[in-house]
Design a protein around this motif. Structure first.
Motif, PDB file in Angstrom:
ATOM      1  N   SER A 284       0.815  -1.229   0.000  1.00 38.21           N
ATOM      2  CA  SER A 284       0.000   0.000   0.000  1.00 38.21           C
ATOM      3  C   SER A 284       0.839   1.265   0.000  1.00 38.21           C
ATOM      4  CB  SER A 284      -0.942  -0.009   1.209  1.00 38.21           C
ATOM      5  OG  SER A 284      -1.840  -1.081   1.139  1.00 38.21           O
ATOM      6  N   ASN A 285       1.976   1.226   0.702  1.00 37.69           N
ATOM      7  CA  ASN A 285       2.799   2.433   0.773  1.00 37.69           C
ATOM      8  C   ASN A 285       3.429   2.789  -0.563  1.00 37.69           C
ATOM      9  OD1 ASN A 285       2.802   3.463   3.648  1.00 37.69           O
ATOM     10  ND2 ASN A 285       3.218   1.276   3.966  1.00 37.69           N
ATOM     11  N   TYR A 286       3.749   1.776  -1.378  1.00 36.57           N
ATOM     12  CA  TYR A 286       4.194   2.064  -2.748  1.00 36.57           C
ATOM     13  C   TYR A 286       3.068   2.732  -3.535  1.00 36.57           C
ATOM     14  CZ  TYR A 286       8.460  -0.765  -2.219  1.00 36.57           C
ATOM     15  OH  TYR A 286       9.690  -1.258  -1.836  1.00 36.57           O
ATOM     16  N   ALA A 287       1.852   2.198  -3.344  1.00 33.36           N
ATOM     17  CA  ALA A 287       0.692   2.800  -4.027  1.00 33.36           C
ATOM     18  C   ALA A 287       0.478   4.241  -3.557  1.00 33.36           C
ATOM     19  CB  ALA A 287      -0.556   1.968  -3.760  1.00 33.36           C
TER      20      ALA A 287
ATOM     21  N   VAL B  34       2.887  -3.926  -6.914  1.00 35.75           N
ATOM     22  CA  VAL B  34       2.487  -5.247  -7.407  1.00 35.75           C
ATOM     23  C   VAL B  34       3.586  -6.276  -7.151  1.00 35.75           C
ATOM     24  CG1 VAL B  34       1.881  -6.569  -9.473  1.00 35.75           C
ATOM     25  CG2 VAL B  34       0.914  -4.279  -9.129  1.00 35.75           C
ATOM     26  N   SER B  35       4.831  -5.870  -7.349  1.00 38.99           N
ATOM     27  CA  SER B  35       5.950  -6.779  -7.099  1.00 38.99           C
ATOM     28  C   SER B  35       6.026  -7.159  -5.623  1.00 38.99           C
ATOM     29  CB  SER B  35       7.268  -6.134  -7.531  1.00 38.99           C
ATOM     30  OG  SER B  35       7.286  -5.911  -8.926  1.00 38.99           O
ATOM     31  N   ALA B  36       5.691  -6.211  -4.755  1.00 34.80           N
ATOM     32  CA  ALA B  36       5.768  -6.468  -3.318  1.00 34.80           C
ATOM     33  C   ALA B  36       4.703  -7.456  -2.868  1.00 34.80           C
ATOM     34  CB  ALA B  36       5.623  -5.163  -2.541  1.00 34.80           C
ATOM     35  N   ASN B  37       3.510  -7.355  -3.444  1.00 33.42           N
ATOM     36  CA  ASN B  37       2.439  -8.266  -3.021  1.00 33.42           C
ATOM     37  C   ASN B  37       1.347  -8.290  -4.088  1.00 33.42           C
ATOM     38  OD1 ASN B  37       0.556  -9.843  -1.692  1.00 33.42           O
ATOM     39  ND2 ASN B  37       0.873  -8.840   0.295  1.00 33.42           N
ATOM     40  N   SER B  38       1.491  -9.218  -5.000  1.00 34.38           N
ATOM     41  CA  SER B  38       0.557  -9.286  -6.130  1.00 34.38           C
ATOM     42  C   SER B  38      -0.694 -10.097  -5.827  1.00 34.38           C
ATOM     43  CB  SER B  38       1.263  -9.896  -7.348  1.00 34.38           C
ATOM     44  OG  SER B  38       1.663 -11.227  -7.063  1.00 34.38           O
ATOM     45  N   LYS B  39      -0.741 -10.737  -4.659  1.00 34.82           N
ATOM     46  CA  LYS B  39      -1.878 -11.608  -4.348  1.00 34.82           C
ATOM     47  C   LYS B  39      -2.854 -10.988  -3.360  1.00 34.82           C
ATOM     48  CE  LYS B  39       0.686 -15.852  -5.330  1.00 34.82           C
ATOM     49  NZ  LYS B  39       1.135 -17.174  -4.837  1.00 34.82           N
TER      50      LYS B  39
ATOM     51  N   TYR C 133      -5.583  -8.269  -2.407  1.00 38.95           N
ATOM     52  CA  TYR C 133      -6.523  -7.359  -3.077  1.00 38.95           C
ATOM     53  C   TYR C 133      -6.276  -5.901  -2.679  1.00 38.95           C
ATOM     54  CZ  TYR C 133      -9.371  -6.580   1.137  1.00 38.95           C
ATOM     55  OH  TYR C 133      -9.821  -6.182   2.371  1.00 38.95           O
ATOM     56  N   LYS C 134      -5.732  -5.681  -1.473  1.00 39.22           N
ATOM     57  CA  LYS C 134      -5.497  -4.313  -1.002  1.00 39.22           C
ATOM     58  C   LYS C 134      -4.480  -3.579  -1.877  1.00 39.22           C
ATOM     59  CE  LYS C 134      -6.619  -5.154   3.867  1.00 39.22           C
ATOM     60  NZ  LYS C 134      -6.093  -5.140   5.260  1.00 39.22           N
ATOM     61  N   THR C 135      -3.580  -4.345  -2.477  1.00 39.51           N
ATOM     62  CA  THR C 135      -2.594  -3.726  -3.382  1.00 39.51           C
ATOM     63  C   THR C 135      -3.303  -3.022  -4.524  1.00 39.51           C
ATOM     64  OG1 THR C 135      -0.962  -5.448  -2.866  1.00 39.51           O
ATOM     65  CG2 THR C 135      -0.643  -4.183  -4.915  1.00 39.51           C
ATOM     66  N   TYR C 136      -4.213  -3.744  -5.151  1.00 40.84           N
ATOM     67  CA  TYR C 136      -4.919  -3.194  -6.324  1.00 40.84           C
ATOM     68  C   TYR C 136      -5.978  -2.168  -5.912  1.00 40.84           C
ATOM     69  CZ  TYR C 136      -2.514  -7.132  -8.374  1.00 40.84           C
ATOM     70  OH  TYR C 136      -1.532  -8.003  -8.785  1.00 40.84           O
TER      71      TYR C 136
END
Length: 573
Positions: A91-94, A117-122, A124-127
């Motif tokens: 999230s912090n990258y986002a 995405v590279s940090a955590n692509s699985k 849902y909070k990333t997207y």
């Protein structure tokens, strides 16, 4: 062993209880953000960052508070700390990517989103975080780029797929926002309605539905939705803000001025329910501006305490300038707007109104050239401000700077050929050119008759738009008198004088009042003079009418004496 088991059970209980307290505290901070209580949320999150320094969500939410309140640099610092503390939390990258978008740096934003995405692509909070970042807008500026809806929808759809059990209402709120911001209300309603089945206590989605109705001018339906939110939670501030803005807009579409007052009342309630942060007070001041409550705006702008080095101090200078001008305190308006422009280094954040009020204040100070520069910029950004160009042109006209006045009226006409005030623009453009030619002719500057051609074209437009503007025919006759050949006049003015006479004499109540008798006399005198050497009988007819309508006139009476005098010997019979 029993004692040991009890100790283990007790320790586990304490750990679980501590975890529950932490989760509830983070949840409370997020609720405070949703309720737009940013100072409260900031205080809670700073405490969480100190006590739970390895949890990336704390940093992300604190950074988002900074973004929502306009402190982009502070947000970046927090997001970077979040990355260092919890590298797997994407999230912090986002958040860094959103800060980049708000700084008009999409290339860097894409880099940070890829890192997320590279940090955590699985997860849902990333997207979800990336999708919300693409929707971000640097309000209240109306000059920034629009949200990237395509990328927002792509990432939010991915978040929805990964959140397969539909447990997070924020996903559906974000999807609803993505469609609502595009005015695709039908597509927005389904995700908004889904929220209530996931989280019945959520107020944001229903508030957004009320907002959509407001923006579609379905005011009664919007009022109903928002009142239901308040009935369910009387302390949910954003619903009061939307109601305030709804009533303000509603009042502008009718004669019910009480709705505007009600709008201010609800907005004050919103302010009371938030923490009266600088951000919320700035929004209140902007609301007062659009509510046209300029005395209250100037009072709030003058009383708000913002440190000089705070970026929000620039916005306060702006609002002080706007309100001072509307309250007719023109010197103070010029001081405040000059101060604003001196402080505002980012030209992308300069609004249309900034150029407009600076230019208007300069015009009141007699700084015509500077006023024209800034008002022209305001019109280039929004042609509805073309009436301000007319103000500049009229100021130049009143100062008898006719050539410059005509040029500015041409700009006003080009910017607003058919809108409000366009008739006056054409009329005064004609007059400015007419007087410009006359002044140069009297000064023996041999002016080009192209000036008169422009004048004639403009006054012809007046006649086309408003055929009952009688003076336009008289003006066109005068212009054509000058356009005619001095040595061999062709009578270019004749049809316009005749049309003026016909229009005015058709209404005796007009022909006999004010200056119209004298103006009719001018028309008769000029026509009589034109026919004096061509058709003396016709000339006499016009001179007789001139004396009849304006007995104190001297020209026609003198000419009638000449016509009545016996012809010199040897000259006719």
């Amino acid at each position: 062993m029993k004692i040991l088991k009890k100790a283990i059970t007790l320790n586990v209980g304490l750990v679980l209880m501590g975890s529950a307290v932490f989760a509830q505290s983070l949840a409370d901070a997020k609720k405070a953000i949703d309720a737009e209580q940013y100072q409260k949320a900031s205080s809670m999150l700073k405490s969480l960052v100190n006590s739970q320094a390895s949890n990336g969500d704390n940093y992300y939410n604190l950074g988002m508070v900074y973004l929502k309140t306009g402190y982009i640099d502070s947000a970046r610092v927090v997001f970077n700390k979040g990355v260092a503390a919890d590298a797997k939390n994407a999230s912090n990258y986002a958040g860094l990517g959103e800060a980049d978008l708000l700084s008009n740096n999409p290339t860097s934003a894409k880099t940070n989103f890829d890192k997320a995405v590279s940090a955590n692509s699985k997860d849902y909070k990333t997207y979800l975080a990336i999708g919300k970042a693409y929707l971000a807008q640097d309000k209240p500026s109306d000059e920034v780029s629009k949200p990237d809806f395509a990328n927002a929808i792509t990432n939010l759809t991915k978040a929805d797929e990964l959140d397969s059990k539909d447990k997070d209402a924020d996903v559906f709120i974000a999807i609803g926002d993505a469609y609502a911001l595009q005015k695709k209300n039908s597509e927005a309603l389904t995700p908004y309605f889904t929220v209530s089945s996931i989280d019945p206590t959520n107020r944001r989605a229903k508030t957004q539905v009320g907002k959509m109705y407001k923006e579609s001018r379905a005011f009664a339906e919007g009022e109903k939705e928002l009142q239901e939110v308040i009935a369910a939670d009387a302390n949910y501030g954003p619903a009061y803000r939307e109601l305030g803005e709804l009533y303000l807009q509603w009042s502008s579409f009718g004669t019910d001025k009480e709705k505007a007052a009600k709008g201010v009342e609800y907005y004050k309630k919103y302010l009371d329910l938030t923490d009266k942060s600088t951000e919320s007070q700035l929004r209140y001041m902007q609301f007062l501006f659009y509510a046209k409550d300029f005395p209250a705006l100037e009072q709030v702008a003058s009383s708000i305490q913002v440190p000089a080095n705070d970026p929000k101090a620039i916005i306060v200078s702006r609002l002080k300038g706007w309100s001072a001008y509307e309250n007719k305190n023109y010197p103070l308006a010029l001081t405040n707007m000059t101060d604003y422009f001196a402080k505002q280094k980012d030209t992308s954040k300069i609004l249309t109104f900034d150029y407009l009020y600076l230019g208007k204040a300069q015009l009141k100070a007699g700084q015509d050239s500077l006023a024209l520069i800034n008002i022209t910029k305001a019109v280039e950004k929004d042609s509805t401000n073309a009436d301000a160009l007319s103000e500049v042109a009229k100021s130049l006209y009143d100062a008898k700077k006719y050539a410059k006045s005509a040029q500015v009226y041409e700009k006003a006409i080009k910017a607003n050929p058919n809108g409000k005030g366009s008739l006056y623009n054409y009329y005064y453009n004609a007059m400015a050119n007419y007087f410009d030619y006359g002044a140069k002719y009297s000064a023996k500057q041999n002016p080009s008759k192209d000036i008169l051609v422009k004048a004639d074209s403009a006054i012809a437009k007046v006649i086309q738009i408003s055929p009952e503007t009688y003076d336009a025919y008289l003006t066109r006759a005068r212009i054509n008198s000058l356009l005619d050949d001095d040595k061999e006049p062709k009578g270019l003015m004749v049809p316009y004088y005749e049309e003026f006479i016909n229009k005015v004499t058709a209404k005796p109540e007009i022909a006999t009042t004010g200056t119209y008798p004298k103006r009719l006399s001018e028309a008769y005198d000029t026509l009589g003079g034109y026919y004096y050497y061509k058709d003396k009988a016709k000339a006499k007819e016009y001179f007789d009418k001139s004396v009849a309508v304006y007995p104190s006139g001297t020209f026609a009476a003198a000419k009638l004496k000449e016509l009545a005098a016996p012809a010199p010997k040897g000259k006719g019979k």
